[in-house]
Design a protein around this motif. Structure first.
Motif, short mmCIF file in Angstrom:
data_model
loop_
_atom_site.label_atom_id
_atom_site.label_comp_id
_atom_site.label_asym_id
_atom_site.label_seq_id
_atom_site.Cartn_x
_atom_site.Cartn_y
_atom_site.Cartn_z
N LEU A 28 -4.21 27.39 -27.91
CA LEU A 28 -5.50 26.84 -28.30
C LEU A 28 -6.59 27.91 -28.27
N VAL A 29 -6.63 28.68 -27.20
CA VAL A 29 -7.64 29.74 -27.09
C VAL A 29 -7.40 30.79 -28.18
N ASP A 30 -6.15 31.12 -28.45
CA ASP A 30 -5.84 32.08 -29.52
C ASP A 30 -6.34 31.57 -30.86
N TRP A 31 -6.12 30.30 -31.15
CA TRP A 31 -6.55 29.70 -32.41
C TRP A 31 -8.08 29.71 -32.52
N LEU A 32 -8.76 29.32 -31.44
CA LEU A 32 -10.22 29.32 -31.45
C LEU A 32 -10.77 30.74 -31.60
N ALA A 33 -10.11 31.71 -30.97
CA ALA A 33 -10.54 33.11 -31.06
C ALA A 33 -10.38 33.64 -32.48
N ALA A 34 -9.33 33.21 -33.17
CA ALA A 34 -9.12 33.65 -34.55
C ALA A 34 -10.21 33.10 -35.47
N GLU A 35 -10.76 31.94 -35.10
CA GLU A 35 -11.83 31.32 -35.89
C GLU A 35 -13.19 31.94 -35.58
N ASP A 36 -13.39 32.37 -34.32
CA ASP A 36 -14.70 32.88 -33.89
C ASP A 36 -14.48 33.89 -32.76
N ALA A 37 -14.64 35.16 -33.06
CA ALA A 37 -14.34 36.23 -32.10
C ALA A 37 -15.21 36.14 -30.85
N ALA A 38 -16.50 35.82 -31.00
CA ALA A 38 -17.38 35.74 -29.83
C ALA A 38 -16.97 34.60 -28.91
N LEU A 39 -16.63 33.47 -29.50
CA LEU A 39 -16.16 32.34 -28.69
C LEU A 39 -14.85 32.69 -28.01
N GLY A 40 -13.94 33.31 -28.74
CA GLY A 40 -12.66 33.70 -28.17
C GLY A 40 -12.82 34.63 -26.99
N GLU A 41 -13.71 35.60 -27.12
CA GLU A 41 -13.96 36.53 -26.02
C GLU A 41 -14.48 35.78 -24.79
N ALA A 42 -15.40 34.86 -25.01
CA ALA A 42 -15.95 34.10 -23.90
C ALA A 42 -14.89 33.22 -23.24
N ARG A 60 -11.72 33.69 -23.12
CA ARG A 60 -10.67 34.49 -22.47
C ARG A 60 -11.11 35.06 -21.12
N SER A 61 -12.34 34.83 -20.75
CA SER A 61 -12.81 35.27 -19.44
C SER A 61 -11.95 34.62 -18.35
N ARG A 62 -11.57 35.37 -17.37
CA ARG A 62 -10.75 34.84 -16.27
C ARG A 62 -11.50 33.78 -15.48
N ARG A 63 -12.82 33.75 -15.66
CA ARG A 63 -13.64 32.82 -14.89
C ARG A 63 -13.82 31.47 -15.57
N VAL A 64 -13.48 31.36 -16.85
CA VAL A 64 -13.59 30.09 -17.56
C VAL A 64 -12.40 29.22 -17.19
N ARG A 65 -12.67 27.99 -16.83
CA ARG A 65 -11.62 27.02 -16.50
C ARG A 65 -11.44 26.08 -17.67
N ILE A 66 -10.19 25.73 -17.94
CA ILE A 66 -9.89 24.76 -18.98
C ILE A 66 -9.47 23.47 -18.30
N ILE A 67 -10.10 22.39 -18.72
CA ILE A 67 -9.84 21.08 -18.14
C ILE A 67 -9.18 20.23 -19.23
N VAL A 68 -7.99 19.69 -18.95
CA VAL A 68 -7.30 18.83 -19.90
C VAL A 68 -7.20 17.45 -19.29
N ASN A 69 -7.88 16.50 -19.93
CA ASN A 69 -7.88 15.11 -19.45
C ASN A 69 -8.26 15.03 -17.98
N ASP A 70 -9.33 15.70 -17.61
CA ASP A 70 -9.90 15.69 -16.26
C ASP A 70 -9.05 16.40 -15.21
N VAL A 71 -8.09 17.21 -15.63
CA VAL A 71 -7.25 17.97 -14.71
C VAL A 71 -7.42 19.46 -15.04
N VAL A 72 -7.67 20.28 -14.02
CA VAL A 72 -7.79 21.71 -14.24
C VAL A 72 -6.42 22.26 -14.66
#
Length: 81
Positions: free
Chosen positions: A31-45, A47-59
């Motif tokens: 998902l992050v790879d796909w979003l990064a291919a669409e928008d490089a600035a978003l992808g870079e952000a 991919r930060s190790r500090r960004v957490r991804i939450i799926v259906n309220d679960v980290v």
């Protein structure tokens, strides 16, 4: 359709909303790879190790599975005061 939610400064880079995930997007890494291919600035952000991804309220840790039925949030680090 999957619901993508961007919080904090990430909301300045992308709008939250519903998207149809391509068949190749089956986990958070793809998902992050796909979003990064669409928008490089978003992808870079995202991919930060500090960004957490939450799926259906679960980290999500590692390559967590995602589907079109999921709500997926991107949470940057935050501080209170």
């Amino acid at each position: 359709m999957a619901r993508l939610l961007y919080y904090g400064p990430l909301s300045d880079l992308a709008e939250s909303g519903d998207v149809a995930l391509p068949d190749a997007v089956r986990d958070t890494g793809a998902l992050v790879d796909w979003l990064a291919a669409e928008d490089a600035a978003l992808g870079e952000a995202l991919r930060s190790r500090r960004v957490r991804i939450i799926v259906n309220d679960v980290v999500a840790t590692g390559a967590h599975p995602v589907t079109d039925a999921d709500e997926i949030g991107f949470l940057p680090p935050f501080s209170g005061g």
